[in-house]
Design a protein around this motif. Structure first.
Motif, PDB file in Angstrom:
ATOM      1  N   TYR A   1     -10.131   6.661  13.040  1.00  0.00           N
ATOM      2  CA  TYR A   1      -8.593   6.640  12.535  1.00  0.00           C
ATOM      3  C   TYR A   1      -8.219   5.711  11.248  1.00  0.00           C
ATOM      4  CZ  TYR A   1      -7.516   9.597  16.404  1.00  0.00           C
ATOM      5  OH  TYR A   1      -7.384  10.661  17.139  1.00  0.00           O
ATOM      6  N   PRO A   2      -8.048   6.261  10.044  1.00  0.00           N
ATOM      7  CA  PRO A   2      -7.812   5.252   8.987  1.00  0.00           C
ATOM      8  C   PRO A   2      -6.278   5.000   8.747  1.00  0.00           C
ATOM      9  CG  PRO A   2      -8.209   7.539   8.311  1.00  0.00           C
ATOM     10  CD  PRO A   2      -8.425   7.537   9.697  1.00  0.00           C
ATOM     11  N   MET A   3      -5.941   4.345   7.827  1.00  0.00           N
ATOM     12  CA  MET A   3      -4.414   4.262   7.586  1.00  0.00           C
ATOM     13  C   MET A   3      -4.247   4.613   6.108  1.00  0.00           C
ATOM     14  SD  MET A   3      -1.661   1.342   7.672  1.00  0.00           S
ATOM     15  CE  MET A   3      -1.876   0.515   6.056  1.00  0.00           C
ATOM     16  N   PRO A   4      -3.984   6.079   5.952  1.00  0.00           N
ATOM     17  CA  PRO A   4      -4.145   6.672   4.403  1.00  0.00           C
ATOM     18  C   PRO A   4      -2.585   6.345   4.083  1.00  0.00           C
ATOM     19  CG  PRO A   4      -3.738   8.271   6.244  1.00  0.00           C
ATOM     20  CD  PRO A   4      -4.089   6.997   6.874  1.00  0.00           C
ATOM     21  N   PHE A   5      -2.625   6.573   2.678  1.00  0.00           N
ATOM     22  CA  PHE A   5      -1.282   6.183   1.845  1.00  0.00           C
ATOM     23  C   PHE A   5      -0.570   7.541   1.481  1.00  0.00           C
ATOM     24  CE2 PHE A   5      -3.076   2.060   2.514  1.00  0.00           C
ATOM     25  CZ  PHE A   5      -2.156   1.118   2.278  1.00  0.00           C
ATOM     26  N   ALA A   6       0.676   7.798   1.243  1.00  0.00           N
ATOM     27  CA  ALA A   6       1.349   8.777   1.077  1.00  0.00           C
ATOM     28  C   ALA A   6       1.359   9.087  -0.649  1.00  0.00           C
ATOM     29  CB  ALA A   6       2.825   8.912   1.641  1.00  0.00           C
ATOM     30  N   LYS A   7       0.887  10.170  -0.900  1.00  0.00           N
ATOM     31  CA  LYS A   7       0.791  10.532  -2.359  1.00  0.00           C
ATOM     32  C   LYS A   7       2.504  10.989  -2.680  1.00  0.00           C
ATOM     33  CE  LYS A   7      -3.923  12.491  -2.598  1.00  0.00           C
ATOM     34  NZ  LYS A   7      -4.499  13.622  -2.578  1.00  0.00           N
ATOM     35  N   MET A   8       3.258  11.392  -2.156  1.00  0.00           N
ATOM     36  CA  MET A   8       4.569  11.800  -2.339  1.00  0.00           C
ATOM     37  C   MET A   8       5.394  10.490  -2.703  1.00  0.00           C
ATOM     38  SD  MET A   8       3.929  14.815  -2.862  1.00  0.00           S
ATOM     39  CE  MET A   8       2.639  15.968  -2.424  1.00  0.00           C
ATOM     40  N   SER A   9       5.197   9.333  -2.186  1.00  0.00           N
ATOM     41  CA  SER A   9       6.110   8.484  -2.126  1.00  0.00           C
ATOM     42  C   SER A   9       6.222   7.857  -3.762  1.00  0.00           C
ATOM     43  CB  SER A   9       5.337   7.135  -1.448  1.00  0.00           C
ATOM     44  OG  SER A   9       6.000   5.806  -1.696  1.00  0.00           O
ATOM     45  N   ASN A  10       7.324   7.186  -4.070  1.00  0.00           N
ATOM     46  CA  ASN A  10       7.515   6.604  -5.263  1.00  0.00           C
ATOM     47  C   ASN A  10       7.481   5.108  -5.438  1.00  0.00           C
ATOM     48  OD1 ASN A  10       9.822   5.853  -4.140  1.00  0.00           O
ATOM     49  ND2 ASN A  10      11.222   7.099  -5.405  1.00  0.00           N
ATOM     50  N   TYR A  11       6.687   4.526  -4.484  1.00  0.00           N
ATOM     51  CA  TYR A  11       6.422   2.957  -4.503  1.00  0.00           C
ATOM     52  C   TYR A  11       5.610   2.835  -5.565  1.00  0.00           C
ATOM     53  CZ  TYR A  11       5.663  -1.670  -2.453  1.00  0.00           C
ATOM     54  OH  TYR A  11       5.790  -2.985  -2.102  1.00  0.00           O
ATOM     55  N   PRO A  12       5.907   1.717  -6.195  1.00  0.00           N
ATOM     56  CA  PRO A  12       5.015   1.553  -7.467  1.00  0.00           C
ATOM     57  C   PRO A  12       3.734   0.928  -7.476  1.00  0.00           C
ATOM     58  CG  PRO A  12       7.033  -0.227  -7.204  1.00  0.00           C
ATOM     59  CD  PRO A  12       7.251   0.806  -6.282  1.00  0.00           C
TER      60      PRO A  12
END
Length: 298
Positions: free
Chosen positions: A250-261
């Motif tokens: 189980y990884p911790m992936p990051f969201a492509k749709m986020s607008n976090y810089p």
């Protein structure tokens, strides 16, 4: 007399001009000193980064006593983001709600989201796992049979099998228990399960349903199951079959749709630091410390 007075006037003018020049030089030097003595402006801080959690205790869960998301993974993620000097906030949601939040780009990362092709348009998946699970069948002790605990045995017994809605499990599981339409691989948001499968919203409900004999067995990670059994006070009532059906990272992936810089770069740096923490022993120390604080042993 007139001549000497003229000389004095010119001298006074020179003195006055020198004084003005000295004053200007003093003012300029003060301004230069003031500018150089001021601390350099600090780079803007990172905004708070939102990480979603769904119930996988003891790895991650909502602690009702503290009102905060707790667990081994929380300590690990906090440790890594502290190294990156990024403030982080954890929010607990059931898996189905958490997944919808990620798809809308309303959070930056999600702990314990397994790698599935239908999820890739929405997530940056790292190669490194946050943790690795072992899935087994849990059963009520009074109903436990002298079995290995395999898929084939459960199919032969026509056992009622409890699962959590939205969990992708493993290709071997869906091959053994395909959907009603014959699909033998995980289909997101599809609840048209094999006739032996019964879906619920959370892992806690699975074990309560075993206790009340509404399920014959439930499929769950062993460490999570043991934690929940103890938390619910069911350790004398529920057991498990020793056979490990599958291992799952189980990884911790990051969201492509986020607008976090700069989120893609942050995701890459997070993975690098996670790998380093496993190599230098700090990862295992965090795991052991959390278990010790909570009086647990896995």
């Amino acid at each position: 007399m007139t001549f000497s007075r003229g000389i004095m006037t010119r001298n006074n003018q020179r003195i006055f001009a020198i004084l003005i020049l000295l004053i200007l030089l003093f003012v300029i030097s003060c301004q230069v000193y003031s500018a150089t003595s001021q601390p350099a402006p600090q780079a803007p801080e990172h905004p708070e980064l939102l990480v979603l959690s769904h119930p996988f205790p003891p790895w991650q869960f909502y602690n009702e006593q503290t009102g905060q998301v707790d667990g081994i993974n929380v300590d690990i993620v906090k440790y890594i983001f502290a190294k990156m000097k990024i403030p982080v906030k954890f929010v607990e949601q059931p898996w189905s709600s958490a997944w919808n939040t990620i798809k809308k780009g309303q959070a930056e990362a999600i702990m314990s989201a397994s790698r599935k092709t239908p999820r890739k348009p929405f997530l940056w998946y790292p190669r490194e796992d946050l943790w690795v699970s072992e899935y087994v069948f849990f059963v009520k002790k009074s109903k436990k049979r002298p079995l290995l605990g395999s898929y084939a045995e459960m199919k032969k017994l026509e056992a009622k099998i409890g699962i959590v809605n939205g969990y992708s499990y493993h290709k071997s599981f869906w091959s053994a228990f395909p959907y009603q339409n014959g699909a033998a691989s995980y289909i997101p948001d599809n609840r048209d399960y094999h006739q032996q499968l019964y879906g619920v919203r959370t892992p806690e409900l699975l074990f309560k349903m075993i206790e009340f004999e509404r399920m014959d067995v439930v499929l769950n990670d062993k460490s999570i199951g043991l934690y929940l059994i103890n938390t619910l006070g069911l350790q004398d009532s529920i057991s498990y079959y020793d056979n490990v059906l599958f291992f799952k990272g189980y990884p911790m992936p990051f969201a492509k749709m986020s607008n976090y810089p700069g989120l893609k770069g942050i995701a890459e740096r997070f993975e690098q630091l996670l790998l380093e923490s496993k190599r230098d022993g700090s990862y295992q120390k965090l795991v052991d410390n959390w278990l010790l604080r909570n009086g647990l042993m896995l």
